[in-house]
Design a protein around this motif. Sequence first.
Motif, PDB file in Angstrom:
ATOM      1  N   SER A 181      10.140   3.027  -3.431  1.00 31.34           N
ATOM      2  CA  SER A 181      10.180   2.127  -2.183  1.00 31.34           C
ATOM      3  C   SER A 181       9.278   0.787  -2.455  1.00 31.34           C
ATOM      4  N   VAL A 182       8.236   0.934  -3.289  1.00 35.24           N
ATOM      5  CA  VAL A 182       7.390  -0.031  -3.773  1.00 35.24           C
ATOM      6  C   VAL A 182       8.117  -1.060  -4.529  1.00 35.24           C
ATOM      7  N   ASP A 211       5.055  -4.227   4.189  1.00 36.47           N
ATOM      8  CA  ASP A 211       5.125  -2.718   4.113  1.00 36.47           C
ATOM      9  C   ASP A 211       6.054  -2.151   2.948  1.00 36.47           C
ATOM     10  N   ALA A 212       5.672  -1.193   2.314  1.00 32.27           N
ATOM     11  CA  ALA A 212       6.606  -0.513   1.209  1.00 32.27           C
ATOM     12  C   ALA A 212       7.851  -0.089   1.772  1.00 32.27           C
ATOM     13  N   CYS A 235       1.002  -1.267  -0.050  1.00 32.97           N
ATOM     14  CA  CYS A 235      -0.007   0.107   0.082  1.00 32.97           C
ATOM     15  C   CYS A 235       1.004   1.206  -0.076  1.00 32.97           C
ATOM     16  N   SER A 236       0.463   2.153  -0.933  1.00 30.95           N
ATOM     17  CA  SER A 236       1.305   3.511  -0.779  1.00 30.95           C
ATOM     18  C   SER A 236       0.289   4.657  -1.440  1.00 30.95           C
ATOM     19  N   THR A 283      -3.504   1.852  -3.863  1.00 28.84           N
ATOM     20  CA  THR A 283      -3.230   3.404  -3.955  1.00 28.84           C
ATOM     21  C   THR A 283      -4.285   4.128  -3.801  1.00 28.84           C
ATOM     22  N   GLY A 307       2.555   9.569   6.751  1.00 28.21           N
ATOM     23  CA  GLY A 307       3.785   8.617   6.943  1.00 28.21           C
ATOM     24  C   GLY A 307       4.249   8.070   8.136  1.00 28.21           C
TER      25      GLY A 307
END
Length: 602
Positions: free
Chosen positions: A116-117, A218-219, A108-109, A140, A187
């Motif tokens: 990061s993903v 976690d991304a 998830c981002s 997203t 964040g």
Amino acid sequence: SARAPATPTWSADLGKVSCRDEAFLCARASSKDGPRRGVGSMACCGRLSRHLLRVFAVAVGLLGALLGLSWSAGHQDLWSDIHIPGGGALGSSGRRLAVSELVHVCLCSDGADLRSVVATIRSVHASASAPAPLRFHLVTVVDLAELFRQLLHAHVPELPIEVHGDAAVQAWLHALAPPSPEGETTGSGFGPFALAPFFLDDFVGSSAGDASRLVFIDAGAIVLGDVAELQTMDLNGHPCAAVRSCATRWSDLMNFDALRGSGFSDRLDPSACAASRTVIVIDRRRWREAGVRGRIEQWLDRAHGLAARGGAAELWAGGASRVPWLLAIGNEFAQLGAEWACAGLGHEVMSQEESQAIRRSGFDKRALRKLGLRVDEVGSIMPHLATCSAKAKLLQFDGPMAPWRLGRLDAQPPVCALPDGWRPTSASAALWGSGKDASMRVKVFCQGSTFVNCSSIWWRFMPEALACALQDFEGEWAEAEAAWSEAKEVYDWKLDQESQRASDGVDTLARQEAAFLGDAEFALGLRISKSDLLRQRKRRSEESREEGKRREKLIEAQEAEMEKEEQRRIDQERIARLQKLAVAGVGMPPPVSPAGDGGGGV
């Protein structure tokens, strides 16, 4: 490589079967009949002509069905920039893991920076013993969904990544999320979208088909273990599995007094270690049956109700996205091994407990200095030093010094033990200089250990060209400007504090000097003692009172004399008028002599 479809498409012309489809068939066959050593090392892509590849596809398909072929594609060729010891992860028994269904990995981002993903996805793929069954889902916000699809299709087309964005679910999360504490952002775990990992079924839905599990990661994390372990592990009837991390305890997150007032039972120990949300394995059927989603919503509703009533205390102090999930599951979750949560690799400073553990583990002052670390005035080591990375299956780059943020900071990055079987590369030279010094060996309990810049491990899964394509330059500058403004405010505040301290210091110094001079005058006889001073003050006070009385008497005498003088003047004026009347022949009684003359009349 072509983008792998959700399921293999087989046609009469076996020559049209793709390399990844063939690999998927081999993996399914191996899951039924077990692995066969040696045969699985053959690669289905790369060194054969088109004609030979077609023949080879038919042969491998038949052999896989008859002999139980364990597929081990040469996916190191896909990731020529990555070195994973052993060519992929092994199970605890030392054999390659096989799964009988697709493995759905979710991230998830809601940030525009995709680095990061993609780094996480590439690490999962590179570390898997059989990457073919892997399917990736990126959840997203709606505004970014189409952009992400285009970027991922253009720059990582070889990976099966599906992007999900649902306006209705997104609006529901915004309605559920409790008010964020002042100054907190998404964040930090407070934003509405931070709840997305606990509503994956609402986003992914039919895209995961009838898959029994979803694996959330976690991304930004780097996976060095095989996620097939998470797909095949026994959850013992629990709705999910997670790592119990003692870096955070229940009392660090929750206000137990306020929770008890909201109907919370005492079944949990406030000092117990809390579950981490870095990696969560969700059994979709048990998750629904246990009503975890509904219980999360209930706790969020209670937080809303308390805020609406102007409650004096919050239900939880931090990590708002994690706490409702923790309250919903309690202790009802299967525990993953600690190797799935090597955390803190982006932290600027270690806690006192963590620093004490490092010192007890054999690090002396010389070793810390050699690694470029320092100890502050309360004994905390700066920056973070991770020894768990040597045997970890997941590295969590949480904190402000994450590798994709490190370029904005003028600070030394955290230090990590080199993962077992890895070779240091020039990517780790950023900490200690040239390529030949890419790693640093120090002795811990007299045994040599190799350490590298933590970010160098992360950057092995993110080539420079790919990072440039996925980086959010505009957002990064905006974030940098905000960081600079905040730093300016902190700097100004520090200047004010220093000025105030300096002023206070001057006043203190003046008082100290006055006291010193007074003592010196007394010692030289230039200053009387305190008792003498009191007697002098008393005498002066008495003299002042006597002087006051004398002045009062003098004033009274002067006033009496003035009154007599005034009376004489008045009498003289009256006698003068009577005499004038007598001369004029006017009959008037004779005047009376003024009082005090002693005469009896005229």
